[in-house]
Write a protein that holds these residues in place. Sequence first.
Motif, PDB file in Angstrom:
ATOM      1  N   GLY A  61     -37.151  25.168   7.091  1.00 46.76           N
ATOM      2  CA  GLY A  61     -36.703  26.274   6.503  1.00 46.76           C
ATOM      3  C   GLY A  61     -35.133  26.621   6.778  1.00 46.76           C
ATOM      4  O   GLY A  61     -34.671  27.759   6.517  1.00 46.76           O
ATOM      5  N   LYS A  62     -34.432  25.604   7.297  1.00 43.25           N
ATOM      6  CA  LYS A  62     -33.162  25.861   7.927  1.00 43.25           C
ATOM      7  C   LYS A  62     -32.084  26.187   6.565  1.00 43.25           C
ATOM      8  O   LYS A  62     -31.677  27.343   6.682  1.00 43.25           O
ATOM      9  CB  LYS A  62     -32.606  24.736   8.752  1.00 43.25           C
ATOM     10  N   THR A  63     -32.206  25.349   5.707  1.00 41.42           N
ATOM     11  CA  THR A  63     -31.269  25.383   4.406  1.00 41.42           C
ATOM     12  C   THR A  63     -31.649  26.902   3.833  1.00 41.42           C
ATOM     13  O   THR A  63     -30.779  27.375   3.331  1.00 41.42           O
ATOM     14  CB  THR A  63     -31.382  24.224   3.782  1.00 41.42           C
ATOM     15  N   THR A  64     -32.938  26.808   3.352  1.00 43.93           N
ATOM     16  CA  THR A  64     -33.296  27.959   2.940  1.00 43.93           C
ATOM     17  C   THR A  64     -32.674  29.532   3.583  1.00 43.93           C
ATOM     18  O   THR A  64     -32.304  30.223   2.910  1.00 43.93           O
ATOM     19  CB  THR A  64     -34.984  28.021   2.627  1.00 43.93           C
ATOM     20  N   THR A  65     -33.079  29.415   5.024  1.00 44.44           N
ATOM     21  CA  THR A  65     -32.583  30.594   5.645  1.00 44.44           C
ATOM     22  C   THR A  65     -31.076  30.706   5.599  1.00 44.44           C
ATOM     23  O   THR A  65     -30.613  31.930   5.257  1.00 44.44           O
ATOM     24  CB  THR A  65     -32.982  30.358   7.108  1.00 44.44           C
ATOM     25  N   ILE A  66     -30.445  29.668   5.560  1.00 47.31           N
ATOM     26  CA  ILE A  66     -28.885  29.841   5.322  1.00 47.31           C
ATOM     27  C   ILE A  66     -28.515  30.282   3.903  1.00 47.31           C
ATOM     28  O   ILE A  66     -27.869  31.236   3.901  1.00 47.31           O
ATOM     29  CB  ILE A  66     -28.233  28.597   5.797  1.00 47.31           C
ATOM     30  N   ARG A  67     -29.253  29.827   2.971  1.00 48.05           N
ATOM     31  CA  ARG A  67     -29.021  30.237   1.604  1.00 48.05           C
ATOM     32  C   ARG A  67     -29.349  31.621   1.347  1.00 48.05           C
ATOM     33  O   ARG A  67     -28.430  32.246   0.612  1.00 48.05           O
ATOM     34  CB  ARG A  67     -29.700  29.284   0.474  1.00 48.05           C
ATOM     35  N   MET A  68     -30.397  32.219   2.054  1.00 47.51           N
ATOM     36  CA  MET A  68     -30.443  33.937   1.940  1.00 47.51           C
ATOM     37  C   MET A  68     -29.593  34.409   2.594  1.00 47.51           C
ATOM     38  O   MET A  68     -29.034  35.518   2.206  1.00 47.51           O
ATOM     39  CB  MET A  68     -32.087  33.801   2.615  1.00 47.51           C
ATOM     40  N   LEU A  69     -29.248  34.102   3.936  1.00 44.53           N
ATOM     41  CA  LEU A  69     -28.111  34.692   4.685  1.00 44.53           C
ATOM     42  C   LEU A  69     -26.827  34.887   3.750  1.00 44.53           C
ATOM     43  O   LEU A  69     -26.254  36.045   4.006  1.00 44.53           O
ATOM     44  CB  LEU A  69     -27.741  34.031   6.001  1.00 44.53           C
ATOM     45  N   LEU A  70     -26.529  33.944   3.060  1.00 44.73           N
ATOM     46  CA  LEU A  70     -25.449  33.783   2.373  1.00 44.73           C
ATOM     47  C   LEU A  70     -25.602  34.399   0.898  1.00 44.73           C
ATOM     48  O   LEU A  70     -24.524  34.335   0.019  1.00 44.73           O
ATOM     49  CB  LEU A  70     -24.732  32.378   2.184  1.00 44.73           C
ATOM     50  N   ASN A  71     -26.650  34.908   0.388  1.00 50.64           N
ATOM     51  CA  ASN A  71     -27.110  35.557  -0.892  1.00 50.64           C
ATOM     52  C   ASN A  71     -26.924  34.527  -1.873  1.00 50.64           C
ATOM     53  O   ASN A  71     -26.631  35.002  -3.081  1.00 50.64           O
ATOM     54  CB  ASN A  71     -26.000  36.693  -1.151  1.00 50.64           C
ATOM     55  N   ILE A  72     -27.248  33.404  -1.608  1.00 45.67           N
ATOM     56  CA  ILE A  72     -27.300  32.182  -2.897  1.00 45.67           C
ATOM     57  C   ILE A  72     -28.581  32.323  -3.410  1.00 45.67           C
ATOM     58  O   ILE A  72     -28.730  32.140  -4.485  1.00 45.67           O
ATOM     59  CB  ILE A  72     -26.830  30.800  -2.286  1.00 45.67           C
ATOM     60  N   ILE A  73     -29.591  32.638  -2.544  1.00 47.24           N
ATOM     61  CA  ILE A  73     -30.998  32.981  -3.029  1.00 47.24           C
ATOM     62  C   ILE A  73     -31.499  34.207  -2.556  1.00 47.24           C
ATOM     63  O   ILE A  73     -31.018  34.478  -1.330  1.00 47.24           O
ATOM     64  CB  ILE A  73     -31.989  31.865  -2.817  1.00 47.24           C
ATOM     65  N   ALA A  74     -32.386  34.775  -3.401  1.00 52.11           N
ATOM     66  CA  ALA A  74     -33.036  36.039  -2.723  1.00 52.11           C
ATOM     67  C   ALA A  74     -34.424  35.719  -1.910  1.00 52.11           C
ATOM     68  O   ALA A  74     -35.055  34.838  -2.283  1.00 52.11           O
ATOM     69  CB  ALA A  74     -33.151  36.988  -3.784  1.00 52.11           C
ATOM     70  N   PRO A  75     -34.646  36.373  -0.920  1.00 50.28           N
ATOM     71  CA  PRO A  75     -35.894  36.288  -0.127  1.00 50.28           C
ATOM     72  C   PRO A  75     -37.093  36.502  -0.937  1.00 50.28           C
ATOM     73  O   PRO A  75     -36.761  37.657  -1.892  1.00 50.28           O
ATOM     74  CB  PRO A  75     -35.736  37.028   1.165  1.00 50.28           C
ATOM     75  N   ASP A  76     -38.054  36.138  -0.987  1.00 52.19           N
ATOM     76  CA  ASP A  76     -39.309  36.567  -1.521  1.00 52.19           C
ATOM     77  C   ASP A  76     -39.926  37.911  -1.074  1.00 52.19           C
ATOM     78  O   ASP A  76     -40.380  38.563  -1.976  1.00 52.19           O
ATOM     79  CB  ASP A  76     -40.505  35.493  -1.186  1.00 52.19           C
ATOM     80  N   GLU A  77     -39.603  38.177   0.087  1.00 53.09           N
ATOM     81  CA  GLU A  77     -39.898  39.394   0.842  1.00 53.09           C
ATOM     82  C   GLU A  77     -39.139  39.907   1.859  1.00 53.09           C
ATOM     83  O   GLU A  77     -38.266  38.686   2.540  1.00 53.09           O
ATOM     84  CB  GLU A  77     -41.488  39.310   1.059  1.00 53.09           C
ATOM     85  N   GLY A  78     -38.945  41.070   2.370  1.00 55.35           N
ATOM     86  CA  GLY A  78     -38.266  41.458   3.548  1.00 55.35           C
ATOM     87  C   GLY A  78     -36.858  41.707   3.283  1.00 55.35           C
ATOM     88  O   GLY A  78     -36.468  41.686   1.967  1.00 55.35           O
ATOM     89  N   SER A  79     -35.843  41.705   4.331  1.00 57.99           N
ATOM     90  CA  SER A  79     -34.431  42.045   4.021  1.00 57.99           C
ATOM     91  C   SER A  79     -33.676  41.039   5.008  1.00 57.99           C
ATOM     92  O   SER A  79     -34.082  40.472   5.816  1.00 57.99           O
ATOM     93  CB  SER A  79     -34.187  43.282   4.120  1.00 57.99           C
ATOM     94  N   VAL A  80     -32.325  40.906   4.447  1.00 58.44           N
ATOM     95  CA  VAL A  80     -31.596  40.193   5.308  1.00 58.44           C
ATOM     96  C   VAL A  80     -30.312  41.028   5.793  1.00 58.44           C
ATOM     97  O   VAL A  80     -29.883  41.616   4.878  1.00 58.44           O
ATOM     98  CB  VAL A  80     -30.765  39.044   4.559  1.00 58.44           C
ATOM     99  N   LEU A  81     -30.254  41.012   6.925  1.00 56.31           N
ATOM    100  CA  LEU A  81     -29.183  41.921   7.564  1.00 56.31           C
ATOM    101  C   LEU A  81     -28.156  41.110   8.410  1.00 56.31           C
ATOM    102  O   LEU A  81     -28.749  40.131   8.931  1.00 56.31           O
ATOM    103  CB  LEU A  81     -29.580  43.038   8.710  1.00 56.31           C
ATOM    104  N   ILE A  82     -26.895  41.176   8.162  1.00 55.23           N
ATOM    105  CA  ILE A  82     -25.876  40.788   9.058  1.00 55.23           C
ATOM    106  C   ILE A  82     -25.258  41.866   9.755  1.00 55.23           C
ATOM    107  O   ILE A  82     -24.515  42.864   9.364  1.00 55.23           O
ATOM    108  CB  ILE A  82     -25.018  39.958   8.108  1.00 55.23           C
ATOM    109  N   ASN A  83     -25.323  41.514  11.038  1.00 54.19           N
ATOM    110  CA  ASN A  83     -24.811  42.629  11.988  1.00 54.19           C
ATOM    111  C   ASN A  83     -25.292  43.958  11.578  1.00 54.19           C
ATOM    112  O   ASN A  83     -24.736  45.038  11.684  1.00 54.19           O
ATOM    113  CB  ASN A  83     -23.445  42.737  12.295  1.00 54.19           C
ATOM    114  N   GLY A  84     -26.635  44.006  11.150  1.00 53.44           N
ATOM    115  CA  GLY A  84     -27.179  45.498  10.816  1.00 53.44           C
ATOM    116  C   GLY A  84     -27.089  45.732   9.449  1.00 53.44           C
ATOM    117  O   GLY A  84     -27.531  46.877   9.318  1.00 53.44           O
ATOM    118  N   ILE A  85     -26.321  45.055   8.862  1.00 52.89           N
ATOM    119  CA  ILE A  85     -26.046  45.502   7.424  1.00 52.89           C
ATOM    120  C   ILE A  85     -26.477  44.660   6.351  1.00 52.89           C
ATOM    121  O   ILE A  85     -26.390  43.404   6.493  1.00 52.89           O
ATOM    122  CB  ILE A  85     -24.186  45.612   7.210  1.00 52.89           C
ATOM    123  N   PRO A  86     -27.129  45.295   5.193  1.00 60.09           N
ATOM    124  CA  PRO A  86     -27.589  44.257   4.343  1.00 60.09           C
ATOM    125  C   PRO A  86     -26.633  43.456   3.861  1.00 60.09           C
ATOM    126  O   PRO A  86     -25.422  43.602   3.321  1.00 60.09           O
ATOM    127  CB  PRO A  86     -28.147  45.210   3.234  1.00 60.09           C
TER     128      PRO A  86
END
Length: 174
Positions: A2-27
């Motif tokens: 799930g490493k590549t998928t996690t990175i892609r979600m962090l970079l907003n390349i793909i959307a997570p199926d659930e939950g949210s992604v925060l970078i330093n506390g900011i969406p």
Amino acid sequence: AGKTTTIRMLLNIIAPDEGSVLINGIPHTQKGVLDRVGYLPEERGLYRKMTVIDQLLFFAAIKSVEKKTALSRLEKWIDVMDLRPWLGKKTEELSKGMQQKVQFLGTIIHDPEVLILDEPFSGLDIQLRERLQEGTLELLRETRATSMIVTHHPEEAMRLGDRVAVMRAGRLVQ
């Protein structure tokens, strides 16, 4: 895992199926947030016909870093990475290891708050791998960036990181 998928979600390349992604506390979808992220992909992402210096200045420009500032930031790292003799060469003339050094500097040129390094040492010979790890350690000591280093090598993770997380099937297991 799930490493590549996690990175892609962090970079907003793909959307997570659930939950949210925060970078330093900011969406991560908030305007400007991803400008604070430096990303070094596992695959080389360089323009083969550009010179090394033009490539580095291009990476700086797309992150809104002025040329004078970019050159100032690069000065030390060009020498640390032994790139000075290569600055006028086209990227296609460089070895894989030298290209990785260029890509690494392109990742940090904008002084990111968050640094994501995806298999930064893969495919490199052992000597270059060790030198790049030393340079990375020095950079991580100097920067205030939160860093995520993705690797299949536990010894690398333990050497470079303050904390190590293990993923299996997209879940954090350690």
